[in-house]
Write an enzyme that holds these catalytic residues in place. Structure first.
Site, PDB file in Angstrom:
ATOM      1  N   ARG A 105       0.866  -1.263  -0.008  1.00 17.80           N
ATOM      2  CA  ARG A 105       0.027   0.062  -0.093  1.00 17.80           C
ATOM      3  C   ARG A 105       0.998   1.331  -0.103  1.00 17.80           C
ATOM      4  O   ARG A 105       0.338   2.254  -0.171  1.00 17.80           O
ATOM      5  CB  ARG A 105      -0.892  -0.139   1.319  1.00 17.80           C
ATOM      6  CG  ARG A 105      -2.263   0.549   1.101  1.00 17.80           C
ATOM      7  CD  ARG A 105      -3.187   0.351   2.383  1.00 17.80           C
ATOM      8  NE  ARG A 105      -3.312   1.474   2.827  1.00 17.80           N
ATOM      9  CZ  ARG A 105      -4.160   2.445   2.730  1.00 17.80           C
ATOM     10  NH1 ARG A 105      -5.034   2.492   1.884  1.00 17.80           N
ATOM     11  NH2 ARG A 105      -4.180   3.230   3.745  1.00 17.80           N
ATOM     12  N   CYS A 115      11.052  30.744  27.205  1.00 17.07           N
ATOM     13  CA  CYS A 115      10.786  29.199  27.713  1.00 17.07           C
ATOM     14  C   CYS A 115      10.508  29.178  29.122  1.00 17.07           C
ATOM     15  O   CYS A 115      11.228  29.434  29.841  1.00 17.07           O
ATOM     16  CB  CYS A 115      12.144  28.685  27.168  1.00 17.07           C
ATOM     17  SG  CYS A 115      12.148  26.678  27.572  1.00 17.07           S
ATOM     18  N   CYS A 134      13.768  26.680  30.609  1.00 15.45           N
ATOM     19  CA  CYS A 134      15.039  27.254  30.375  1.00 15.45           C
ATOM     20  C   CYS A 134      15.369  27.571  31.825  1.00 15.45           C
ATOM     21  O   CYS A 134      14.682  28.139  32.591  1.00 15.45           O
ATOM     22  CB  CYS A 134      15.393  28.390  29.653  1.00 15.45           C
ATOM     23  SG  CYS A 134      15.684  27.772  27.958  1.00 15.45           S
ATOM     24  N   HIS A 146      18.519  24.807  25.605  1.00 14.19           N
ATOM     25  CA  HIS A 146      17.299  24.714  24.838  1.00 14.19           C
ATOM     26  C   HIS A 146      17.239  24.107  23.586  1.00 14.19           C
ATOM     27  O   HIS A 146      16.202  23.777  23.178  1.00 14.19           O
ATOM     28  CB  HIS A 146      16.927  26.333  24.895  1.00 14.19           C
ATOM     29  CG  HIS A 146      15.459  26.451  24.080  1.00 14.19           C
ATOM     30  ND1 HIS A 146      14.409  26.503  24.967  1.00 14.19           N
ATOM     31  CD2 HIS A 146      14.917  26.663  23.043  1.00 14.19           C
ATOM     32  CE1 HIS A 146      13.370  26.777  24.385  1.00 14.19           C
ATOM     33  NE2 HIS A 146      13.837  26.843  23.180  1.00 14.19           N
ATOM     34  N   ASN A 195       7.500  12.969  24.899  1.00  8.01           N
ATOM     35  CA  ASN A 195       6.676  13.429  23.617  1.00  8.01           C
ATOM     36  C   ASN A 195       7.540  14.480  22.884  1.00  8.01           C
ATOM     37  O   ASN A 195       7.838  15.575  23.426  1.00  8.01           O
ATOM     38  CB  ASN A 195       5.587  14.172  23.793  1.00  8.01           C
ATOM     39  CG  ASN A 195       4.398  13.050  24.560  1.00  8.01           C
ATOM     40  OD1 ASN A 195       4.295  11.943  24.417  1.00  8.01           O
ATOM     41  ND2 ASN A 195       3.686  13.674  25.419  1.00  8.01           N
ATOM     42  N   SER A 207       4.397  20.280  24.285  1.00  5.23           N
ATOM     43  CA  SER A 207       3.946  21.549  24.516  1.00  5.23           C
ATOM     44  C   SER A 207       4.915  22.759  24.697  1.00  5.23           C
ATOM     45  O   SER A 207       4.538  23.992  24.833  1.00  5.23           O
ATOM     46  CB  SER A 207       2.940  21.641  25.413  1.00  5.23           C
ATOM     47  OG  SER A 207       3.517  21.040  26.854  1.00  5.23           O
ATOM     48  N   HIS A 243      11.494  22.967  24.357  1.00  2.00           N
ATOM     49  CA  HIS A 243      12.789  22.824  25.385  1.00  2.00           C
ATOM     50  C   HIS A 243      12.767  21.186  25.549  1.00  2.00           C
ATOM     51  O   HIS A 243      11.730  20.599  26.096  1.00  2.00           O
ATOM     52  CB  HIS A 243      12.779  23.780  26.750  1.00  2.00           C
ATOM     53  CG  HIS A 243      13.985  23.427  27.386  1.00  2.00           C
ATOM     54  ND1 HIS A 243      14.891  24.486  27.540  1.00  2.00           N
ATOM     55  CD2 HIS A 243      14.800  22.410  28.055  1.00  2.00           C
ATOM     56  CE1 HIS A 243      15.799  24.207  28.236  1.00  2.00           C
ATOM     57  NE2 HIS A 243      15.867  22.828  28.623  1.00  2.00           N
ATOM     58  N   HIS A 254      12.547  17.803  26.825  1.00  3.00           N
ATOM     59  CA  HIS A 254      12.107  17.419  28.107  1.00  3.00           C
ATOM     60  C   HIS A 254      11.138  16.251  27.866  1.00  3.00           C
ATOM     61  O   HIS A 254      10.867  15.771  26.885  1.00  3.00           O
ATOM     62  CB  HIS A 254      11.468  18.596  28.956  1.00  3.00           C
ATOM     63  CG  HIS A 254       9.839  18.869  28.210  1.00  3.00           C
ATOM     64  ND1 HIS A 254       9.780  19.347  26.923  1.00  3.00           N
ATOM     65  CD2 HIS A 254       8.562  18.674  28.622  1.00  3.00           C
ATOM     66  CE1 HIS A 254       8.606  19.443  26.741  1.00  3.00           C
ATOM     67  NE2 HIS A 254       7.775  18.877  27.965  1.00  3.00           N
ATOM     68  N   GLN A 300       8.465  13.530  30.699  1.00  2.00           N
ATOM     69  CA  GLN A 300       7.566  13.705  31.823  1.00  2.00           C
ATOM     70  C   GLN A 300       7.360  12.338  32.589  1.00  2.00           C
ATOM     71  O   GLN A 300       7.983  11.282  32.174  1.00  2.00           O
ATOM     72  CB  GLN A 300       6.067  13.984  31.183  1.00  2.00           C
ATOM     73  CG  GLN A 300       5.895  15.299  30.471  1.00  2.00           C
ATOM     74  CD  GLN A 300       4.462  15.563  30.243  1.00  2.00           C
ATOM     75  OE1 GLN A 300       3.581  15.610  31.138  1.00  2.00           O
ATOM     76  NE2 GLN A 300       4.193  15.885  28.887  1.00  2.00           N
ATOM     77  N   GLU A 314       0.438  -5.721  29.686  1.00  5.34           N
ATOM     78  CA  GLU A 314       1.758  -6.210  29.544  1.00  5.34           C
ATOM     79  C   GLU A 314       2.350  -7.017  30.618  1.00  5.34           C
ATOM     80  O   GLU A 314       2.789  -8.231  30.597  1.00  5.34           O
ATOM     81  CB  GLU A 314       2.969  -5.021  29.207  1.00  5.34           C
ATOM     82  CG  GLU A 314       2.758  -4.330  28.031  1.00  5.34           C
ATOM     83  CD  GLU A 314       4.079  -3.781  27.693  1.00  5.34           C
ATOM     84  OE1 GLU A 314       5.133  -4.079  28.490  1.00  5.34           O
ATOM     85  OE2 GLU A 314       4.205  -3.160  26.517  1.00  5.34           O
ATOM     86  N   HIS A 366      11.969  -2.380  29.459  1.00  3.24           N
ATOM     87  CA  HIS A 366      12.114  -1.895  28.204  1.00  3.24           C
ATOM     88  C   HIS A 366      11.286  -0.525  27.802  1.00  3.24           C
ATOM     89  O   HIS A 366      10.756  -0.023  28.344  1.00  3.24           O
ATOM     90  CB  HIS A 366      11.362  -3.010  27.158  1.00  3.24           C
ATOM     91  CG  HIS A 366       9.939  -3.238  27.024  1.00  3.24           C
ATOM     92  ND1 HIS A 366       9.165  -4.157  28.523  1.00  3.24           N
ATOM     93  CD2 HIS A 366       8.638  -2.619  26.869  1.00  3.24           C
ATOM     94  CE1 HIS A 366       8.032  -3.845  28.547  1.00  3.24           C
ATOM     95  NE2 HIS A 366       7.620  -3.143  27.623  1.00  3.24           N
TER      96      HIS A 366
HETATM   97  O1  LIG Z   1       1.645  17.605  29.140  1.00  3.68           O
HETATM   98  P1  LIG Z   1       1.726  18.332  28.118  1.00  3.68           P
HETATM   99  O2  LIG Z   1       3.122  18.236  27.405  1.00  3.68           O
HETATM  100  O3  LIG Z   1       1.189  19.770  28.184  1.00  3.68           O
HETATM  101  O4  LIG Z   1       0.780  17.271  27.040  1.00  3.68           O
HETATM  102  C1  LIG Z   1       1.290  16.295  26.076  1.00  3.68           C
HETATM  103  O5  LIG Z   1       1.560  15.170  26.981  1.00  3.68           O
HETATM  104  C2  LIG Z   1       0.456  14.659  27.523  1.00  3.68           C
HETATM  105  C3  LIG Z   1       0.902  13.469  28.186  1.00  3.68           C
HETATM  106  O6  LIG Z   1       1.369  12.350  26.908  1.00  3.68           O
HETATM  107  C4  LIG Z   1      -0.589  14.441  26.756  1.00  3.68           C
HETATM  108  O7  LIG Z   1      -1.804  14.038  27.365  1.00  3.68           O
HETATM  109  C5  LIG Z   1      -0.949  15.739  25.850  1.00  3.68           C
HETATM  110  O8  LIG Z   1      -2.170  15.471  25.070  1.00  3.68           O
HETATM  111  C6  LIG Z   1       0.069  16.155  25.230  1.00  3.68           C
HETATM  112  O9  LIG Z   1      -0.205  17.317  24.369  1.00  3.68           O
HETATM  113  O1  LIG Z   2      -6.842   5.268   2.797  1.00  4.13           O
HETATM  114  P1  LIG Z   2      -6.236   6.489   2.608  1.00  4.13           P
HETATM  115  O2  LIG Z   2      -7.461   7.599   2.822  1.00  4.13           O
HETATM  116  O3  LIG Z   2      -5.270   7.016   1.651  1.00  4.13           O
HETATM  117  O4  LIG Z   2      -5.592   6.681   4.301  1.00  4.13           O
HETATM  118  C1  LIG Z   2      -6.101   6.900   5.495  1.00  4.13           C
HETATM  119  O5  LIG Z   2      -7.052   5.962   5.829  1.00  4.13           O
HETATM  120  C2  LIG Z   2      -6.518   5.053   6.164  1.00  4.13           C
HETATM  121  C3  LIG Z   2      -7.569   4.001   6.964  1.00  4.13           C
HETATM  122  O6  LIG Z   2      -8.130   4.452   8.010  1.00  4.13           O
HETATM  123  C4  LIG Z   2      -5.359   4.960   7.170  1.00  4.13           C
HETATM  124  O7  LIG Z   2      -4.679   3.540   7.456  1.00  4.13           O
HETATM  125  C5  LIG Z   2      -4.236   6.015   6.629  1.00  4.13           C
HETATM  126  O8  LIG Z   2      -3.237   6.084   7.633  1.00  4.13           O
HETATM  127  C6  LIG Z   2      -4.995   7.157   6.501  1.00  4.13           C
HETATM  128  O9  LIG Z   2      -4.260   8.269   5.989  1.00  4.13           O
END
Ligand SMILES: O=P(O)(O)O[C@H]1O[C@H](CO)[C@@H](O)[C@H](O)[C@H]1O
Ligand SMILES: O=P(O)(O)O[C@H]1O[C@H](CO)[C@@H](O)[C@H](O)[C@H]1O
Lengths: 341, 341
Positions: free
Chosen positions: A28, A52, A55, A114, A152, A160, A163, A165, A167, A181, A295
């Site tokens: 695909r 920031c 920082c 940063h 993230n 968000s 910098h 980081h 969590q 798991e 892991h």
């Molecule tokens: O906590 P942050 O950095 O503001 O937020 C980010 O991490 C969180 C935890 O994975 C998520 O719930 C949020 O959707 C994401 O934007």
């Molecule tokens: O089939 P499309 O429109 O090219 O692709 C979209 O739908 C699919 C099915 O939900 C997903 O696997 C793809 O990641 C998304 O971009």
């Protein structure tokens, strides 16, 4: 009928860690794309950004001033999703099921700089981060059933603040994915008498085709059951179930493999590679702590280039995970990129 | 200790359809945002776009020319993730688990008009789409164990063409999420002697606070266990387990509630509201077909505005789903918007 060729023919593979299946549709990858494209992430900005929150020396939203930290630095999240002392619901309604949730959330600045994400950090700096993870995991593990350590990275992954980081969300309950798991690893050891991820690591090393990096203490593979295009599973090869159990040697080796893996990621599409990374470690009340192997998962969204990502929508949301290139192809591409030592 | 207030205090809720928990952190909506923001989606373009693969009379990538279709129009996907005649793997390896996957994929153009998404279509046009879903589900259901009908709307949700369209992926296996719902619905009826979603609909109607729209045949709620900020569960109130079983009256009522729900979505942030929508219906080999109730899920990513979305990353990926506003607040906001009749 033609012979089955995994790189040509749709099939399903099973994730042994959580029991879920993934649909693999290698043919695909050829479809055209008129959908969303991201932006190429440019080289990072200055080492210190006065606006920031993270920082050193700057004020956070809470008004608190960050200290002049030299390495990894952890502090309480100003907007925690979990609170240690919160009243719990009192309801046994079988339809509207509700449960208490207590915990705490911390932020870890990876370094005072940063502009440096993990692949740009030197080994002692990454080692300082590993030690910080270990200490946080130990301390929070005394108070909470589960300690979820994650990062993230990149705006595409909901980060968000630019910098570098990560969590930590520690909770008095064992979250769904960790519970899954725990169940699967315990069941595996009960039926086969071996640690699941030890057997997986052994087989992956022998097969070789999905291996991305390895050293004496760690193995990085695009797992057999990978969902995200360039997903990586980083498996501890020592007998450890939690981060704080890592020996000094394993910590150094971890810094080394983290640097290599993230440098491969950045080199793949010549961009600061976005991902979510998360550690899984043995929770309190595990069905079988000896079945656990520490892991980390790396889930990066990019599929074809620095701007075209994989979306987990539609079929993936309502039916089953699906991927377009085989894990073997993904691993080969990650091995093929050149990285400076 | 203070009394528990769902709108202030973190807690967990359980999804009865798949057994999964979600962490609700209502106090977290106040955090600042320096991360990714999307673009406001402008009013739609022309009714016919010469460069669109899906408009009537245009050529697709396969070279085939689309007919001059008047209403909903279904055809085989030129880049199907599933193929009907593909060789299957032959391996019983307990570590590298693999299974065959056969099926077919179809595309449904919602209407010939390139510029009209569901909320812009009139009732007869939506009814033509409902009939198309029903016919496809019936025909494909004769050949395949599961018929997954879904729509990815908006570039933010991976929609690869702006022409309003949905997809169908039919498979000779029952995908993970459908298998989970089959198991949970069968278990519920076995233990309580009632259809799970009938009981849920009854309780949601009585409670009222999560109801968004309702008519004699359908109920649209932000479910108790919603994960996405403005997620909606659309439940059939007649005794039907599959789309093709819907009566003419239920189909008209479906067109009506679909138009209302999607108009509320567009009105909420004054934007063409992105989402993934998916039907769940009784698969072949169900543990208990009588336990099934036909329903659709709407998973929209927007959280605070037309440009700030919720990311399912980090904790959500590696631990558990998490949301920032309560389902009750989300439903109240969806009820409060003004929509023209
Ligand atoms: O906590 P942050 O950095 O503001 O937020 C980010 O991490 C969180 C935890 O994975 C998520 O719930 C949020 O959707 C994401 O934007
Ligand atoms: O089939 P499309 O429109 O090219 O692709 C979209 O739908 C699919 C099915 O939900 C997903 O696997 C793809 O990641 C998304 O971009």
């Amino acid at each position: 009928m033609t012979q089955f060729v995994p790189d040509d023919h749709p099939h399903r593979r099973q994730n042994l860690l959580n029991g879920q299946w993934v649909l693999v549709s290698p043919h695909r990858a050829k479809r055209p794309w008129q959908g969303e494209t991201g932006e190429v992430v440019k080289a990072q900005g200055p080492s210190h950004d006065p606006s920031c929150y993270l920082c050193p020396g700057n004020a956070r939203t809470s008004g608190e001033i960050n200290p002049d930290y030299p390495g990894a630095f952890a502090f309480d999240n100003d907007f925690p999703a979990l609170l240690p002392d919160t009243p719990g619901p009192d309801s046994a309604d079988p339809v509207f099921r509700i449960a208490p949730a207590r915990g705490t959330a911390r932020v870890i600045c990876y370094s005072p700089d940063h502009s440096r994400t993990m692949p740009d950090m030197d080994l002692p700096a990454i080692r300082s981060l590993v030690d910080c993870w270990a200490q946080e995991s130990a301390t929070l593990g005394e108070r909470f059933a589960n300690v979820a350590v994650f990062e993230n990275k990149g705006a595409m992954m909901g980060c968000s603040s630019p910098h570098p980081h990560g969590q930590i969300w520690a909770s008095d309950f064992v979250p769904t994915e960790v519970a899954d798991e725990d169940r699967e690893q315990a069941a595996w050891r009960a039926s086969r008498g071996r640690v699941l991820l030890d057997e997986v690591a052994e087989r992956e090393l022998a097969a070789g085709e999905r291996v991305v990096e390895a050293n004496d203490h760690w193995l990085a593979v695009v797992p057999w059951w990978a969902v995200w295009p360039f997903e990586i599973l980083l498996i501890a090869r020592d007998e450890v179930g939690r981060i704080e159990q890592l020996s000094p040697q394993a910590r150094d080796a971890l810094a080394e493999i983290l640097r290599k893996v993230t440098r491969r990621y950045d080199a793949l599409f010549n961009t600061s590679f976005p991902y979510s990374m998360g550690w899984h470690q043995c929770p309190a009340g595990s069905a079988d702590p000896a079945a656990w192997r520490l892991h980390a998962h790396f889930n990066p969204p990019l599929l074809r280039s620095a701007t075209v990502r994989k979306f987990m929508v539609g079929f993936e949301m309502f039916a089953e995970s699906q991927r377009d290139l085989t894990p073997e192809t993904a691993a080969a591409r990650l091995r093929a990129v050149e990285i400076a030592a």
